[in-house]
Design an enzyme around this catalytic site. Structure first.
Site, PDB file in Angstrom:
ATOM      1  N   GLU A 292      29.504  50.787 -24.813  1.00  0.00           N
ATOM      2  CA  GLU A 292      28.095  52.044 -25.581  1.00  0.00           C
ATOM      3  C   GLU A 292      27.306  50.595 -25.638  1.00  0.00           C
ATOM      4  O   GLU A 292      27.924  49.949 -25.322  1.00  0.00           O
ATOM      5  CB  GLU A 292      28.984  52.553 -26.741  1.00  0.00           C
TER       6      GLU A 292
ATOM      7  N   SER B  87      24.932  67.638 -25.568  1.00  0.00           N
ATOM      8  CA  SER B  87      26.497  67.801 -27.295  1.00  0.00           C
ATOM      9  C   SER B  87      24.896  66.899 -28.044  1.00  0.00           C
ATOM     10  O   SER B  87      24.845  67.241 -29.103  1.00  0.00           O
ATOM     11  CB  SER B  87      27.662  67.519 -27.258  1.00  0.00           C
ATOM     12  N   ASN B  88      24.754  65.442 -28.046  1.00  0.00           N
ATOM     13  CA  ASN B  88      24.423  64.582 -29.055  1.00  0.00           C
ATOM     14  C   ASN B  88      22.977  64.423 -28.795  1.00  0.00           C
ATOM     15  O   ASN B  88      22.295  64.606 -27.956  1.00  0.00           O
ATOM     16  CB  ASN B  88      24.690  63.540 -28.172  1.00  0.00           C
TER      17      ASN B  88
ATOM     18  N   ARG C  11      14.613  61.054 -24.289  1.00  0.00           N
ATOM     19  CA  ARG C  11      15.371  62.384 -23.884  1.00  0.00           C
ATOM     20  C   ARG C  11      15.205  63.356 -24.218  1.00  0.00           C
ATOM     21  O   ARG C  11      14.589  64.526 -22.879  1.00  0.00           O
ATOM     22  CB  ARG C  11      16.756  61.662 -22.774  1.00  0.00           C
TER      23      ARG C  11
ATOM     24  N   TYR D  64      19.886  67.490 -11.721  1.00  0.00           N
ATOM     25  CA  TYR D  64      20.970  66.889 -12.756  1.00  0.00           C
ATOM     26  C   TYR D  64      19.800  66.262 -13.518  1.00  0.00           C
ATOM     27  O   TYR D  64      19.783  65.008 -13.182  1.00  0.00           O
ATOM     28  CB  TYR D  64      22.013  66.760 -12.404  1.00  0.00           C
TER      29      TYR D  64
ATOM     30  N   ASN E 256      20.889  58.328 -23.472  1.00  0.00           N
ATOM     31  CA  ASN E 256      20.481  58.765 -25.007  1.00  0.00           C
ATOM     32  C   ASN E 256      20.081  57.115 -26.008  1.00  0.00           C
ATOM     33  O   ASN E 256      19.346  57.495 -26.024  1.00  0.00           O
ATOM     34  CB  ASN E 256      22.098  59.049 -25.656  1.00  0.00           C
TER      35      ASN E 256
ATOM     36  N   TYR F 173      22.614  49.814 -18.160  1.00  0.00           N
ATOM     37  CA  TYR F 173      23.407  51.214 -18.765  1.00  0.00           C
ATOM     38  C   TYR F 173      22.768  52.324 -18.074  1.00  0.00           C
ATOM     39  O   TYR F 173      21.528  52.822 -18.624  1.00  0.00           O
ATOM     40  CB  TYR F 173      22.505  51.101 -20.098  1.00  0.00           C
TER      41      TYR F 173
ATOM     42  N   GLU G 255      28.604  58.005 -16.470  1.00  0.00           N
ATOM     43  CA  GLU G 255      28.548  58.459 -15.798  1.00  0.00           C
ATOM     44  C   GLU G 255      28.017  60.235 -15.910  1.00  0.00           C
ATOM     45  O   GLU G 255      28.142  60.642 -14.781  1.00  0.00           O
ATOM     46  CB  GLU G 255      29.961  59.578 -16.620  1.00  0.00           C
ATOM     47  N   LYS G 256      26.591  60.192 -16.353  1.00  0.00           N
ATOM     48  CA  LYS G 256      24.997  60.743 -15.988  1.00  0.00           C
ATOM     49  C   LYS G 256      24.667  60.266 -14.730  1.00  0.00           C
ATOM     50  O   LYS G 256      24.567  61.933 -14.301  1.00  0.00           O
ATOM     51  CB  LYS G 256      24.266  60.581 -17.573  1.00  0.00           C
TER      52      LYS G 256
END
Length: 395
Positions: free
Chosen positions: A172, A230-231, A238, A277, A282, A288, A291-292
């Site tokens: 993270e 979702s977050n 963003r 896409y 975040n 950093y 997978e996005k």
């Protein structure tokens, strides 16, 4: 005795002498005398190298008699060299088998075995266990940052064997990781997405494609821009960018926030069906990107990234494989570019030229960190304690 048998006997005798000389040269290679009379004056290479080279040269030139039924001298010498390059095989593997990695808590509750270290990464000899009774024997103990809070006070009091290394695992970003000053001096090694960590494991990689897989085709598309999230927090960069971008172009948005939850199978199908896409992170930190980014690259969609600067992305990802929001003065200008690409298929397809030579892969979370930590512990015997983890990671 006829002449031909005598010649054959003579050749066998000479071959024996040459092989004897070779063995002597090999003996010299590993048990070099230090007496000065064995060295050549003003020589640029060592005596044993000269002897060995001459031995091999003479053997090949004069005594190789190839036959379909007998082993040639070349074959023999290759085998001997293989034996030389593979020292103490049994003892080596005994040492490898002694490497024990204790998983304090399974990261993300995802369990794995040491056998996967060999099959996935070619790393042998990693005994992975979650049996804490093996603590005193373990060479390394893996701690997942997100789970440390349960045992932090106990960990601070727990005696550590001198031979043991504690590994801090965290994928993270600093913005989404609990900060504890008590972590300073607690760990020996770090395993993280950052390149300057001890055991570097990025979320994904771009690697050369096997020739047999070099048949990539862009999946059929029926959506222009997609985003799955979702977050949702209004303070995120963003979220602000999405709100402005959506005023200028249609975005198919999915996830709990939009009351459009999707399954894992739906995720792949949706991603493939989109031309672009929104790979919006975040939080923005060096190295950093998650997978996005790698999921759309893997599945055949162009990622539009929001994260660290383009230069940082280009250190790991082909520059013509993605679109960076910073390349445009405003979300409106980005929207205009995406609509242009939608109408110009040949220009759009240029974003996939890299797929002629490369593919995108994802890291195996937890497993790869553990296997590579095992490998690091086996190869690097230096003493080390990470005294400033808080400053290094959180600044």
């Amino acid at each position: 005795m006829t002449f031909e048998p005598r010649v054959a006997s003579f050749k066998r005798l000479l071959l024996s002498l040459v092989l004897l000389s070779c063995l002597g040269g090999l003996f010299y290679t590993f048990y070099k005398p230090t007496r000065s009379w064995l060295s050549f004056p003003n020589a640029s290479v060592s005596t044993h190298e000269v002897l060995t080279d001459e031995c091999l040269k003479t053997s090949k030139e004069k005594f190789v008699q190839k036959s379909n039924k007998t082993e040639t001298l070349d074959d023999f010498l290759v085998k001997q060299q293989q034996l030389i390059n593979k020292p103490n095989t049994i003892e080596e593997y005994k040492e490898i088998d002694d490497i024990i990695m204790l998983i304090w808590t399974w990261p993300g509750d995802y369990k794995f075995s040491g056998e996967a270290c060999i099959s996935e990464f070619g790393i042998p000899g990693c005994q992975i266990t979650d049996d804490r009774s093996q603590y005193d024997k373990a060479h390394g103990v893996m701690f997942h940052q997100r789970d440390i809070s349960r045992d932090l006070q106990n960990l601070l009091k727990m005696p550590r064997p001198l031979h043991q290394k504690w590994v801090w695992l965290n994928m993270e970003s600093p913005s989404n990781s609990k900060r504890w000053p008590e972590l300073d001096g607690l760990f020996n090694l770090t395993s993280n997405y950052r390149r300057d960590s001890d055991v570097w494991v990025p979320v994904g990689k771009i690697v050369e494609a096997p020739e047999k897989n070099n048949t990539f085709k862009i999946p059929p598309k029926d959506k222009l821009v997609c985003w799955i999230v979702s977050n949702w927090k209004a303070k995120y960069e963003r979220v602000r960018y999405f709100n402005e971008l959506s005023k200028h172009i249609k975005i198919e948005a999915y996830g709990r926030h939009f009351n459009r939850p999707i399954s894992r199978d739906d995720y792949n199908k949706i991603l493939k069906s989109c031309k672009f896409y929104l790979s919006f992170e975040n939080s923005i930190h060096k190295d950093y990107f998650t997978e996005k980014v790698f999921n759309p690259l893997k599945l055949g969609t162009v990622p539009v990234v929001l994260g660290p600067p383009r230069q940082n992305y280009e250190e790991f990802i082909p520059p013509d494989s993605f679109i960076h929001v910073n390349d445009f003065k405003s979300p409106q200008k980005l929207a205009e570019h995406l609509m242009f690409l939608d109408k110009n298929q040949k220009v759009y397809e240029q974003y996939f030229n890299w797929r002629k030579h490369f593919i995108a892969i994802r890291a195996r979370f937890g497993l790869e960190h553990t296997c590579r930590s095992c490998e690091h512990i086996r190869s690097d015997k230096r003493y080390k304690v990470f005294k400033d983890l808080t400053k290094w990671y959180w600044g």
